[in-house]
Design a protein around this motif. Structure first.
Motif, short mmCIF file in Angstrom:
data_model
loop_
_atom_site.label_atom_id
_atom_site.label_comp_id
_atom_site.label_asym_id
_atom_site.label_seq_id
_atom_site.Cartn_x
_atom_site.Cartn_y
_atom_site.Cartn_z
N HIS A 80 0.82 -1.21 0.00
CA HIS A 80 0.00 0.00 0.00
C HIS A 80 0.86 1.25 0.00
CE1 HIS A 80 -4.32 -1.07 0.51
NE2 HIS A 80 -3.76 -2.26 0.64
N SER A 84 0.82 4.11 -2.90
CA SER A 84 0.57 5.52 -2.56
C SER A 84 1.68 6.40 -3.10
CB SER A 84 0.46 5.69 -1.05
OG SER A 84 -0.61 4.94 -0.52
N PHE A 87 1.41 6.96 -6.98
CA PHE A 87 0.39 7.95 -7.35
C PHE A 87 0.83 9.35 -6.96
CE2 PHE A 87 -3.10 10.68 -6.05
CZ PHE A 87 -3.77 10.80 -7.25
N PHE A 91 1.52 12.25 -9.68
CA PHE A 91 0.58 13.37 -9.61
C PHE A 91 1.34 14.67 -9.33
CE2 PHE A 91 -2.54 16.05 -7.37
CZ PHE A 91 -3.58 16.01 -8.27
N LEU A 121 -9.47 12.70 -10.56
CA LEU A 121 -8.48 11.64 -10.43
C LEU A 121 -8.14 11.40 -8.97
CD1 LEU A 121 -6.46 9.68 -11.71
CD2 LEU A 121 -4.84 11.58 -11.91
N LEU A 122 -8.03 12.47 -8.21
CA LEU A 122 -7.76 12.33 -6.78
C LEU A 122 -8.90 11.59 -6.08
CD1 LEU A 122 -5.93 13.07 -4.39
CD2 LEU A 122 -7.20 15.20 -4.18
N THR A 125 -8.74 7.88 -6.86
CA THR A 125 -7.67 7.22 -6.11
C THR A 125 -8.06 7.01 -4.65
OG1 THR A 125 -6.05 8.23 -7.56
CG2 THR A 125 -5.25 7.36 -5.47
N LEU A 128 -10.59 4.11 -4.51
CA LEU A 128 -9.99 2.80 -4.74
C LEU A 128 -9.15 2.36 -3.54
CD1 LEU A 128 -8.92 3.08 -8.49
CD2 LEU A 128 -10.83 1.78 -7.53
N ARG A 129 -8.34 3.26 -3.02
CA ARG A 129 -7.50 2.91 -1.88
C ARG A 129 -8.34 2.68 -0.62
NH1 ARG A 129 -2.59 2.74 -1.68
NH2 ARG A 129 -2.46 3.46 0.48
N GLY A 165 -14.19 9.79 -1.75
CA GLY A 165 -13.72 9.76 -3.13
C GLY A 165 -14.83 9.94 -4.14
#
Length: 205
Positions: A80, A84, A87, A91, A121-122, A125, A128-129, A165
């Motif tokens: 993880h 992180s 990304f 980014f 996009l943030l 993410t 999903l996380r 998100g």
């Protein structure tokens, strides 16, 4: 650290540095050689150069963290953490490129769609996380703690992050830019509160 992950992270650092140096050099050329009058941005060069420096520091610290095998969220924490970092570094490199463009442009380009895309996009993410985090095992800690309390807090954090998100994605598509800024602040505050609840669960006994 996975060597493929490290390659991506180093590439993002070098890209950020390249964007910064190119923007600073091009600005000097426009002002000194072509005589263009651009909006004063005295802090911009320092910010542009600070970005790759901070990324390099984060990479160094993350490598030490992984090498020391410090217990984290769970046994899957290294995976993880690396996801992180990938990304965040990519980014940030893209944001550096955008800041460099603003630094050399006499008239800043229309950035509304870029901002909306970045927030969307943030949000994707974070969602999903959050979904992945909700499925993690309890921490691998030597000291005793309430594993059931941690599991409940982790579920709240994970699915709460999914909700945050999704809200960010909707906000990026529907809200005006000023309201979108406050939506991002509210989302950050919500994530911080959820994270603090998880930390309390880890410390509780």
């Amino acid at each position: 650290m996975n060597r493929h992950v490290k390659f991506i992270l180093v590439a993002a650092i070098l890209a950020s540095l390249g964007f910064a140096l190119a923007a600073i050099g091009w600005r000097v050329h426009l002002v000194q050689n072509l005589g263009l009058t651009l909006r004063p941005r005295p802090l911009a060069p320092f910010i542009l150069l600070a970005v790759p420096a901070v990324l390099a520091l984060v990479l160094w610290r993350a490598e030490r963290h992984l090498a020391e095998h410090i217990p984290g969220v769970s046994e899957e924490n290294p995976r993880h953490l690396q996801a992180s970092l990938v990304f965040a570094f990519v980014f940030t490199a893209l944001c550096t490129a955008w800041m460099g463009l603003l630094y050399v442009a006499a008239r800043p380009p229309e950035g509304a769609q870029v901002v909306r895309l970045a927030v969307g996009l943030l949000g994707l993410t974070v969602a999903l996380r959050g979904g992945l985090f909700a499925k993690l095992a309890p921490p691998a800690l030597e000291r005793p703690f309430d594993r059931d309390a941690w599991t409940r807090a982790a579920l709240r954090l994970g699915w709460g992050a999914v909700g945050v998100g999704l809200v960010l994605i909707a906000a990026a598509a529907l809200l005006p830019l000023k309201a979108l800024f406050f939506a991002c602040l509210a989302a950050a505050l919500a994530l911080v509160m959820l994270g603090l609840a998880l930390r309390r669960a880890v410390r509780a006994r």
